[in-house]
Every structure is written in C-alpha cells, then in structure tokens.
Design an enzyme around this catalytic site. Sequence first.
Site, PDB file in Angstrom:
ATOM      1  N   TYR A  75     -63.239 -53.263 -52.797  1.00 24.37           N
ATOM      2  CA  TYR A  75     -63.495 -53.674 -54.169  1.00 24.37           C
ATOM      3  C   TYR A  75     -62.179 -53.710 -54.923  1.00 24.37           C
ATOM      4  O   TYR A  75     -61.134 -53.987 -54.342  1.00 24.37           O
ATOM      5  CB  TYR A  75     -64.568 -52.788 -54.829  1.00 24.37           C
ATOM      6  CG  TYR A  75     -65.196 -53.537 -55.965  1.00 24.37           C
ATOM      7  CD1 TYR A  75     -65.861 -54.740 -55.727  1.00 24.37           C
ATOM      8  CD2 TYR A  75     -65.079 -53.109 -57.264  1.00 24.37           C
ATOM      9  CE1 TYR A  75     -66.393 -55.482 -56.763  1.00 24.37           C
ATOM     10  CE2 TYR A  75     -65.613 -53.847 -58.313  1.00 24.37           C
ATOM     11  CZ  TYR A  75     -66.256 -55.038 -58.048  1.00 24.37           C
ATOM     12  OH  TYR A  75     -66.761 -55.786 -59.075  1.00 24.37           O
ATOM     13  N   ARG A 128     -65.766 -65.880 -64.480  1.00 25.34           N
ATOM     14  CA  ARG A 128     -64.840 -64.887 -65.040  1.00 25.34           C
ATOM     15  C   ARG A 128     -64.691 -63.737 -64.042  1.00 25.34           C
ATOM     16  O   ARG A 128     -65.197 -62.642 -64.244  1.00 25.34           O
ATOM     17  CB  ARG A 128     -65.367 -64.361 -66.388  1.00 25.34           C
ATOM     18  CG  ARG A 128     -64.326 -63.580 -67.173  1.00 25.34           C
ATOM     19  CD  ARG A 128     -64.975 -62.682 -68.193  1.00 25.34           C
ATOM     20  NE  ARG A 128     -65.831 -61.674 -67.591  1.00 25.34           N
ATOM     21  CZ  ARG A 128     -65.394 -60.531 -67.079  1.00 25.34           C
ATOM     22  NH1 ARG A 128     -64.110 -60.241 -67.068  1.00 25.34           N
ATOM     23  NH2 ARG A 128     -66.251 -59.663 -66.554  1.00 25.34           N
ATOM     24  N   LYS A 146     -69.820 -55.731 -54.470  1.00 26.10           N
ATOM     25  CA  LYS A 146     -70.688 -54.870 -55.284  1.00 26.10           C
ATOM     26  C   LYS A 146     -71.820 -54.290 -54.449  1.00 26.10           C
ATOM     27  O   LYS A 146     -72.134 -53.098 -54.534  1.00 26.10           O
ATOM     28  CB  LYS A 146     -71.278 -55.670 -56.454  1.00 26.10           C
ATOM     29  CG  LYS A 146     -70.308 -55.948 -57.578  1.00 26.10           C
ATOM     30  CD  LYS A 146     -70.128 -54.730 -58.466  1.00 26.10           C
ATOM     31  CE  LYS A 146     -69.218 -55.045 -59.638  1.00 26.10           C
ATOM     32  NZ  LYS A 146     -68.982 -53.912 -60.526  1.00 26.10           N
ATOM     33  N   GLU A 218     -73.103 -60.474 -62.761  1.00 27.59           N
ATOM     34  CA  GLU A 218     -71.733 -60.027 -62.539  1.00 27.59           C
ATOM     35  C   GLU A 218     -70.748 -61.152 -62.813  1.00 27.59           C
ATOM     36  O   GLU A 218     -70.901 -62.270 -62.294  1.00 27.59           O
ATOM     37  CB  GLU A 218     -71.582 -59.562 -61.083  1.00 27.59           C
ATOM     38  CG  GLU A 218     -70.341 -58.756 -60.817  1.00 27.59           C
ATOM     39  CD  GLU A 218     -70.380 -57.376 -61.459  1.00 27.59           C
ATOM     40  OE1 GLU A 218     -69.330 -56.961 -61.992  1.00 27.59           O
ATOM     41  OE2 GLU A 218     -71.436 -56.739 -61.434  1.00 27.59           O
ATOM     42  N   ASP A 219     -69.749 -60.882 -63.648  1.00 29.40           N
ATOM     43  CA  ASP A 219     -68.620 -61.780 -63.863  1.00 29.40           C
ATOM     44  C   ASP A 219     -69.018 -63.178 -64.357  1.00 29.40           C
ATOM     45  O   ASP A 219     -68.475 -64.196 -63.907  1.00 29.40           O
ATOM     46  CB  ASP A 219     -67.758 -61.873 -62.591  1.00 29.40           C
ATOM     47  CG  ASP A 219     -66.962 -60.594 -62.381  1.00 29.40           C
ATOM     48  OD1 ASP A 219     -67.099 -59.676 -63.195  1.00 29.40           O
ATOM     49  OD2 ASP A 219     -66.210 -60.510 -61.391  1.00 29.40           O
ATOM     50  N   ASP A 241     -73.575 -55.949 -65.419  1.00 33.21           N
ATOM     51  CA  ASP A 241     -72.689 -54.826 -65.111  1.00 33.21           C
ATOM     52  C   ASP A 241     -71.429 -54.831 -65.968  1.00 33.21           C
ATOM     53  O   ASP A 241     -70.924 -53.786 -66.349  1.00 33.21           O
ATOM     54  CB  ASP A 241     -72.312 -54.857 -63.620  1.00 33.21           C
ATOM     55  CG  ASP A 241     -71.538 -53.622 -63.203  1.00 33.21           C
ATOM     56  OD1 ASP A 241     -71.990 -52.508 -63.512  1.00 33.21           O
ATOM     57  OD2 ASP A 241     -70.471 -53.768 -62.583  1.00 33.21           O
ATOM     58  N   ASP A 242     -70.918 -56.015 -66.305  1.00 34.37           N
ATOM     59  CA  ASP A 242     -69.700 -56.098 -67.111  1.00 34.37           C
ATOM     60  C   ASP A 242     -69.940 -55.579 -68.526  1.00 34.37           C
ATOM     61  O   ASP A 242     -69.031 -55.035 -69.158  1.00 34.37           O
ATOM     62  CB  ASP A 242     -69.190 -57.541 -67.163  1.00 34.37           C
ATOM     63  CG  ASP A 242     -68.940 -58.098 -65.783  1.00 34.37           C
ATOM     64  OD1 ASP A 242     -68.076 -57.574 -65.090  1.00 34.37           O
ATOM     65  OD2 ASP A 242     -69.640 -59.046 -65.393  1.00 34.37           O
ATOM     66  N   ASN A 381     -59.100 -54.949 -65.024  1.00 33.25           N
ATOM     67  CA  ASN A 381     -58.893 -55.126 -63.589  1.00 33.25           C
ATOM     68  C   ASN A 381     -58.380 -56.544 -63.314  1.00 33.25           C
ATOM     69  O   ASN A 381     -58.651 -57.453 -64.100  1.00 33.25           O
ATOM     70  CB  ASN A 381     -60.227 -54.935 -62.844  1.00 33.25           C
ATOM     71  CG  ASN A 381     -60.593 -53.481 -62.707  1.00 33.25           C
ATOM     72  OD1 ASN A 381     -59.763 -52.649 -62.380  1.00 33.25           O
ATOM     73  ND2 ASN A 381     -61.862 -53.162 -62.975  1.00 33.25           N
ATOM     74  N   ASN A 426     -64.334 -46.400 -62.824  1.00 28.29           N
ATOM     75  CA  ASN A 426     -64.856 -47.389 -61.886  1.00 28.29           C
ATOM     76  C   ASN A 426     -66.364 -47.538 -62.089  1.00 28.29           C
ATOM     77  O   ASN A 426     -67.097 -46.548 -62.068  1.00 28.29           O
ATOM     78  CB  ASN A 426     -64.562 -46.930 -60.450  1.00 28.29           C
ATOM     79  CG  ASN A 426     -64.756 -48.035 -59.432  1.00 28.29           C
ATOM     80  OD1 ASN A 426     -65.727 -48.781 -59.499  1.00 28.29           O
ATOM     81  ND2 ASN A 426     -63.843 -48.125 -58.475  1.00 28.29           N
TER      82      ASN A 426
END
Length: 545
Positions: A75, A128, A146, A218-219, A241-242, A381, A426
């Site tokens: 990750y 993203r 993930k 996610e993203d 999650d973001d 990150n 994290n």
Amino acid sequence: MAFSLEERLQLGIHGLLPPCFITQDVQLLRVLKNYEMKKDDLDRYVFLMGLQDRSEKLFYRVLLSDIERFMPIIYTPTVGLACQQYGLIFRRPRGLFITVHDRGHIASLLRNWPEKDIRAVCVTDGERILGLGDLGCNGMGIPVGKLALYTACGGVPPQQCLPVLLDVGTDNEALLQDPLYIGLRHKRVRGQAYDDLLDEFMKAVTDRYGMDCLIQFEDFANVNAFRLLSKYRNMYCTFNDDIQGTAAVAVAGLLAALRITRSKMSDHTVVFQGAGEAAMGIAELITMAMEKDGLAKEDGLKKIWMVDSKGLIVKGRDHLTHEKQRFAHEHPQMRTLEDVVQDLKPTALIGVAAVAGAFSEQIIRDMASFNKHPIIFALSNPTSKAECTAEQCYAFTEGRGIFASGSPFDPVTLHDGRTLYPGQGNNAYIFPGVGLGVTAGAIRHITEDVFLTAAEVALADLVTEKDLFEGRLYPPLSSIREVSLVLAVKILEYAYEHNMAALHPEPADKEAYIRSLIFTTDYDDFTADSYRWPEDSMTVQSCKL
C-alpha cells in the site's frame, strides 16, 4: 510443494513436483530470501503481487510475518508508484473492470466474477489516486491494495472481497498517449451518463450480493465524492474511505494527542491546509467530538479554518462549494498559510492537500512559539507529497511537536538522545476493522457515529503511555490485527445497541463470533478422509493455494 505424498497420489500430481515436502514455514523463508534480492520497492511490489496470484495463503502469511515491513510495499507509498506504472507491470487482472460502455450489462459482468459470496467491494474511478491525480484505469492498484489490507489487517476472507475499477475515461493526456495504458482512450465521461453508470452499479452489486454487501468508495475526485456519499449513504451499506476513514484515523490521533496536551477537543483551534474530501471528513468528525465535550455544533465549526489553493476560506469569497461554505467565517481574506498561522495561532495544523513542503520552517517554528506541544499532522500521501517530514517537525519544535503522517517515516533521534517514532495516520487502522464489524453484523447503513466510535473507543484507547512518550499516536502496526478485532467488536456492540445490525440472533459472545469469521493462512487438508473433491483436481490444487 506443501502437498503431502497422500495428497499428491490422490490428486494425480505425484512426480509433477520435486520430491521434497516443504512446510509453509520453509516456504516463508524462501519468499523472504527472494524478496531481499529485489533491487527496489516497485520490484518488491511486483514480486508480492505475483505471489498473491500463485499462492494466496502464503502471500498473507508473508504479510502477517511482519506487517510493518510489508504494508508500505503493498500500500502507501509504493502502491502510488505501482499505479503510475500499472500498464508496464500488469500481469493478471485481480479485480473487475467495468466501463461506461457497459451500461445496461453490469449485472452480467458481475456474474462473470467466479465468487458468489461477496461481502466487501472496494470501487474507484481512478480520478484522484492518492495525491497523484487522474490515473484512470491504472487506479485499479488502489482497490486491490485496500482489499489486501482487509484480509491482512482485518482478517476478512479474500474470496469475499471484490476490487472494482469503473473506467469512464481519463483526462490525463500523458496516459491517453501512452501505448502501454490499459484503459479507455477518451476523455472522462461526466454528467448524466456517469450518474447512470453509478446507479446501475450500486443496484447490480446489491441485487447480486445483498443489501448488506459493503461498498467502499475510494479515490473519487471531490466533485463526485461528497455527492455520491450523500446520495447513497442512506440507501446502501457504503462509506467513502477518503472522507470518513481518513477522518476517523486523524481524529483518533488527535484524541491521543489530547492526552499529551492535557486538554479537550473543544479547547483547540484547527487549521487545515486543504479543503477537499479528507479535510471535510476530519472536520465533521472533530465537530462531533467537540459536541460530546458539550460545545454547540455552530461553536465547534467556528474553531475550524481551512486554506485551499486560493487562500483562507472566508465568508464572501467567490465560488465556494456547499461544503466549503460551512467552514467559511467572517475574517479578512488571506492568501498564504504562513499568514493564516501567524494570525489565527492554531493549536493544530493538518495537511491534506498533497502540497509537498507546505509546512515551511517558519510555519512550524511559529506553531511552536505559541503552543507548548503544537499538533502537526502531515497526512498527504504518498511520502513525496507530505507537507513536512517528521525530522523537520521535531527539529523546528525542539522535540515538542506532536507529529503524525499519512506515509511512514523513520524514527528520529533528537539532540538529547531521545528517539521518537512518528505516528503514521494510516487508514488501515480503521477501514479493515470497520469492514470486519460491518460485514459480521450485516449492518445495512454506516453512520458517522460508527467512525467516531472507531476513533474513540477502539483506536485512541489502545495507545499506551509508553507509545505516547515515544511519539506514537497510534498502536504499533504489528498489533493491527488485534486493533481491528477490538474495533469490529465495538462496532458490533454499537450496532446492536442502536438496532442497526441485521444479523439475528444476536451473538452472545461477539468477540468469539468475529474470531470465528477471520481468515486463516493455514493450508487446508485434502486427504480422502477430510475432503470430498471436485471432479477437477486442478480446482483442489487452487483451493490448496
């Protein structure tokens, strides 16, 4: 080579393998020796992903042998580089690719996935990826990574996890011109066609796998992340999650920091460098924590300030989104973070804009000048996008800074000989445990209180005084499986207390019940007395692996 002689004879593979019988312990040693021969982290990533393809149980045995060592490879930060190079290193699909041209047929695509009992889906559209921007179809590395952590850190069986990439094109011109790019070669499709794709996808997943199938976003870019979360959160078992996972792990770090500053959350003034998904999610959870301290919601909002690419977010500024307007206060406009810090004198500074080096020496020294223990979180990150390093934070605050980062940093030894171990905020501390608890209880909707519970009870409370003295705001990553178990149990307890769990009857011993669901890396026994084989012996061999 872990097959016994009896298994080899029964499966008709005797003679097809070397005569030596090797235990998983010895296989682990072989993997580690090969791993050490790789020349860089990208090679190590490719090697581990190849192992996951060949022998899934051995792959997870390797990860669990030293999770602190391998998590940065599978990750962040290495997964970011892997996504940038995905077309080059692509060997075998590990997830489902659904394109905008598959509208009307998504249910058929899901039927092509061999596993029927899916409990957790992780989906991205690649717009993203970390702090790297639009990587299109190459973003598949994120849901794959993930869900590997769902298993390694949370114990969710890998066959119950499905990574999904929704390919609607990319606006990254370099990828469109790259002959090795593996996705659709056109600009991103937006508007109604995009929304129709998402609607069909959400319905198809729940039609096939049930309303309690967890769908983790996610993203996604800011423009879609907030509205999709708002649109689906009360219809499906879903979270972003973001926004929410990042919020929970950041607030957990802040709650741990309060034990050093000996203060309450409502005592603090927080400035964010960035006003996107992560900032909004963290800010929302901070205001909830302040409310629990007895502070009114509106008063809590006034203690949170945000700086975006155009400067301080204030009332009257043009083109503010609905989300940004909530954190726009009466104040003169300011362009630079340096001026904002000097003027507002915050107690906590949180970076989530992926602007490398945004926390300058002057900013960090200013934070130290008006705080005994300034809280400085560089959460962007990968490592190359961090707002400052751990060493810079400790050096410019004379060791008084309370630091956390999104990617790992090495321990820092101060002039007085004390060694500090930077806390890594994290998301893996949160989402695997949330996934385990939510799927275990068949929870249909995930509220913000679930994430606050995760931050408060299951994570911040697990940080010891010794951890805090050493600079850690989170439990050691080596204990992350136990952290996830505690978190899952607390979520399950909360769910039954608030009538959110669809699993009945309610387990009397929730910890024992959750432990019974956790994936084991032990090989199955396929001797005649213990297993009824499928007619195809290759199926048995793949099960063994």
